[in-house]
Design an enzyme around this catalytic site. Structure first.
Site, PDB file in Angstrom:
ATOM      1  N   ARG A   1       2.678   5.035 -37.121  1.00 41.14           N
ATOM      2  CA  ARG A   1       1.896   3.969 -36.498  1.00 41.14           C
ATOM      3  C   ARG A   1       0.760   3.472 -37.380  1.00 41.14           C
ATOM      4  NH1 ARG A   1       0.623   5.824 -30.974  1.00 41.14           N
ATOM      5  NH2 ARG A   1       2.600   6.853 -31.254  1.00 41.14           N
ATOM      6  N   THR A   2       0.082   4.355 -38.064  1.00 39.34           N
ATOM      7  CA  THR A   2      -1.022   3.885 -38.903  1.00 39.34           C
ATOM      8  C   THR A   2      -0.492   3.003 -40.020  1.00 39.34           C
ATOM      9  OG1 THR A   2      -2.286   5.878 -38.401  1.00 39.34           O
ATOM     10  CG2 THR A   2      -3.009   4.599 -40.289  1.00 39.34           C
TER      11      THR A   2
ATOM     12  N   LYS B   1      -0.206  20.474 -62.269  1.00 35.77           N
ATOM     13  CA  LYS B   1       0.176  19.755 -63.480  1.00 35.77           C
ATOM     14  C   LYS B   1       1.268  18.747 -63.142  1.00 35.77           C
ATOM     15  CE  LYS B   1      -1.535  23.255 -66.544  1.00 35.77           C
ATOM     16  NZ  LYS B   1      -1.412  24.244 -67.579  1.00 35.77           N
TER      17      LYS B   1
ATOM     18  N   ARG C   1      -3.336   7.330 -47.421  1.00 33.92           N
ATOM     19  CA  ARG C   1      -3.256   8.467 -46.504  1.00 33.92           C
ATOM     20  C   ARG C   1      -2.884   9.665 -47.367  1.00 33.92           C
ATOM     21  NH1 ARG C   1      -1.247   9.841 -41.113  1.00 33.92           N
ATOM     22  NH2 ARG C   1      -2.810   8.303 -40.510  1.00 33.92           N
TER      23      ARG C   1
ATOM     24  N   HIS D   1     -10.820   9.709 -40.658  1.00 32.55           N
ATOM     25  CA  HIS D   1      -9.806   8.703 -40.373  1.00 32.55           C
ATOM     26  C   HIS D   1     -10.582   7.521 -39.792  1.00 32.55           C
ATOM     27  CE1 HIS D   1      -6.243   6.672 -39.405  1.00 32.55           C
ATOM     28  NE2 HIS D   1      -5.623   7.550 -38.649  1.00 32.55           N
TER      29      HIS D   1
END
Lengths: 432, 319
Positions: free
Chosen positions: B64-65, B92, B114, B142
């Site tokens: 959804r985000t 690395k 994100r 957030h």
């Protein structure tokens, strides 16, 4: 290799501070045939080098019982050659390399390899601690006997503590046969888990998993019980919490053979430094709080801290540029440790030069059971000459170390190493 | 609704609510209000970010985000690149900075990131020139979720001043909780964290909040209740013995909500674990604003993209 030719060196008019022998006076020091041959006033013997040390401190060469020179395995971060050059620039004539290399130092030929690279580097004297367990995995005893024969000065799985109590008990019993010190990075992994900084306010607001002080204290307390059981000499590395100080205080009061060290960063920096995810402050044990620093300083004042150690831990810049969760732990500091101790201890009135130098010379020498850290006639001429008040600005770009992960970048500090002599030979000279 | 004071918006990154003043938060909300109406128009696009490139860099699963940001960017007429990669734990190899600098070399304007590591957006903002918008980093922040949460509350009540807000659940591992705490307290609300001690962060006593281990003790006082998702994948160990026992003490059941104020606002950042932290009857009930939150998320994200771009453009003019 050609045999070194003995050089005659006369160090004049310095303030000779030799805590081992309770000396703090203006004196001349004459060095010949790798050793101190005369101490006195107005010595006039002819010499290859005459150093005027007026206004300077002349002391036994410093001993750092906790460094990571990354060889073998991570030579892009440090080598024994580069680390050794950094060490003498910091005034250190002897260091103890930790065994958490790749592969780890867990058997005799690896110990010999480190010694050989140290001899080739020909800067500082390189000692080694071997691993307690094979591959530092905490499961099976490493060959402590054969490593002792090869010259290992103690044993540790540094980087992680030995988690299993029965394993640690067995290791301490077995090590007692060789009269070597067993040294621990105290951290209970079941408590520390994936923590990356002290479990305090900043960990909470930054959303970073924390390491509770208990993780260190639980293992230290456990180990002290094992010392009671076995009588084995035990050394706690880089203690960082007020709780650990209390455990050490009680163990010493009971007369147990327990020693400990502290680092510059656990004296000068707190978790508050990590407000902006700067990975140069990521270190293990993590930076704690002012309350912890105060407790450690009180312990130093009371003589409970045996050694000051740098825990010099080089890392590549590209690795320190990773996310805070992923970046490796550790900071370099051997080249600026002495002025940092001065700032933390002498300027803060915690102790004087003689007490501080004791924790940098004969007391660490005792922990690893070597005849060093003293400047009496007949002693090997490991000497440092310090300008105690010279101010300078720390610039990691100028370090001899190959790595730049230094949280003190840009700090102006007081106290400068002018000369470092190892076995009578000038191995470092400040170029101004 | 209160109109915010005139301020000059100068931030080209949105990393966290902790950085923002009350005025800045209100300015974003007011800007979002201007964008809200676009969703109801037949033509939903505006040309604000035409010719700009927005990269959605998602190192963690999100539906959804990410969709919300994609849609927000599209409505502003930006070109959107989707970049999805599981972040590696090895130290690395190609680093986050390498990846971002490579994208930047192609000419991007805004990175929406994100990441599972707290601080990754901050790290990114230090190493590239493009705008950085935090879409959730580890347990840190957030910010757009918090903005849409306070936007929704303001929509319902006009203001947050003096409201009593409960946040229930896994506070320790919640970036939403941290951002909410800052946004809500800065706007004048009183926040109470509710959950078992095993799900509270180490230094909760130093946060500007109340703490309660009993939902039943405090539910009657609350004006707003925000039910966090129980995130099994983050918690590690077992911070509570069973789902059944958790729901018994901290689940928002139909029975429990009867004891709350009749107009309590029920929120959830989604996705919902129905029957765990919230019963369906409550989630879909008259007090729930859960779907309004989703709709408002779009307006808030449009506002954020608009503002950071504007700050970058005027910074460019100054230089």
């Amino acid at each position: 290799m050609a045999q070194p030719v003995p050089q005659k060196t006369l160090i004049k008019n310095g303030r000779l501070i030799d805590p081992r022998n309770n000396i703090d006076q203006i004196a001349d020091l004459y060095i010949d045939d790798f050793q101190v041959t005369r101490i006195g006033k107005k010595l006039t013997d002819s010499a290859d080098h005459i150093i005027d040390a007026s206004g300077k401190i002349v002391a036994p060469g410093l001993i750092d019982i906790h460094v990571h020179f990354r060889e073998p395995g991570d030579e892009e971060e440090e080598t024994i050659a580069s680390g050794s050059a950094a060490a003498v620039a910091g005034g250190y004539t002897s260091v103890v390399c930790m065994p958490n290399t790749n592969p780890p130092i867990d058997e005799a030929t690896a110990v010999e390899y480190i010694h050989r690279m140290g001899r080739q580097a020909r800067k500082t004297f390189i000692h080694v601690m071997g691993a307690i367990t094979k591959d530092r995995a905490g499961q099976e005893l490493a060959e402590m006997g054969l490593m002792t024969q090869a010259g290992a000065v103690g044993f540790t799985d540094d980087g992680c503590g030995v988690q299993d109590t029965a394993m640690m008990l067995r290791a301490m019993k077995y090590a007692s046969m060789f009269n070597r010190v067993v040294s621990q990075h105290c951290e209970d992994r079941s408590l520390a888990k994936d923590g990356v900084m002290n479990a305090g306010y900043n960990a909470t607001v930054l959303g970073l998993p924390g390491i509770d002080p208990l993780a260190e204290e639980m293992m230290l307390w456990r180990d002290v019980q094992l010392v009671k059981k076995t009588g084995t000499r035990y050394h706690a590395q880089h203690i960082s919490t007020a709780g650990s100080v209390k455990i050490i205080r009680e163990a010493k009061a009971e007369g147990l053979p327990v020693t400990c060290e502290v680092t510059p960063h656990h004296l000068l920096l707190t978790e508050e430094a990590i407000a902006d995810y700067d990975t140069n402050y990521k270190v293990n044990p993590p930076l704690r709080t002012q309350k912890d620093i105060d407790a450690i300083k009180q312990a130093i004042h009371d003589g409970l801290i045996d050694a000051l150690a740098s825990d010099h831990a080089p890392h590549l810049q590209s690795e320190k540029e990773l996310e805070f969760l992923t970046a490796p732990c550790g900071m370099v500091g051997i080249e600026c440790a002495l002025p940092l101790y001065r700032k933390a201890l002498i300027d803060a009135g915690v102790c004087d030069w003689s007490q501080m130098l004791a924790m940098l010379t004969w007391r660490p020498a005792q922990i690893i059971d070597v005849e060093k850290g003293s400047l009496a006639v007949g002693d090997r001429a490991d000497v440092v000459i310090i300008d105690p008040d010279a101010a300078w600005t720390i610039d990691a770009a100028k370090f001899y170390s190959k790595s730049r992960n230094c949280p003190y970048q840009g700090w102006t500090v007081k106290g400068k190493v002018l000369y470092t002599l190892v076995a009578g030979e000038i191995r470092f000279q400040d170029k101004g | 609704m209160s109109k915010s004071k005139k301020i000059q918006w100068t931030r080209k990154h949105l990393i966290g609510i902790s950085d923002l003043s009350r005025e800045e938060i209100e300015f974003i909300l007011d800007t979002a209000q201007g964008f809200e109406k676009f969703s109801t128009r037949s033509i939903k696009k505006v040309p604000t970010l035409r010719g700009k490139v927005v990269v959605n860099m998602f190192f963690e699963d999100s539906t959804r985000t990410r969709n919300s940001f994609t849609l927000a960017a599209s409505r502003l007429s930006a070109d959107v690149i989707e970049f999805t990669k599981k972040s590696s734990s090895v130290s690395k190899g190609e680093t986050l900075i390498d990846t971002a600098q490579n994208l930047e070399a192609m000419g991007i304007d805004i990175v929406v990131i994100r990441h599972n590591a707290g601080g990754a957006p901050k790290l990114l903002s230090r190493s590239i020139n493009a705008c950085v918008v935090n879409a959730g980093d580890g347990f840190h922040e957030h910010p757009t979720q918090a903005l849409l949460d306070v936007y929704t509350i303001r929509q319902e009540r006009g203001s947050l001043d003096g409201l009593k807000i409960g946040i229930v659940g896994d506070i320790a591992h919640s970036r939403v909780a941290r951002s909410d705490i800052y946004a809500m307290t800065k706007l004048g609300a009183e926040v109470t964290l509710i959950g078992p001690p095993t799900l509270m962060p180490a230094s909760v006593k130093d946060l500007p909040v109340n703490v309660s281990y009993s939902l039943d003790d405090v539910i009657e006082d609350l004006d707003v209740i925000n039910m966090l998702r129980i995130q099994f994948e983050r918690m590690g160990g077992n911070p509570f013995p069973s789902v059944r026992e958790y729901s018994h003490y901290f689940g928002l059941t139909a029975d429990r909500i009867k004891r709350a104020k009749s107009d309590i606002i029920v929120m959830h950042p989604g996705p919902i674990n129905r029957g765990l932290e919230i019963e369906s009857e409550v989630a879909d009930g008259p007090n729930s604003v859960i779907l309004k939150q989703v709709a408002n998320g779009l307006a808030v994200r449009m506002a954020v993209l608009f503002l950071v771009n504007q700050a970058a453009v005027s910074e460019g003019r100054r230089n």
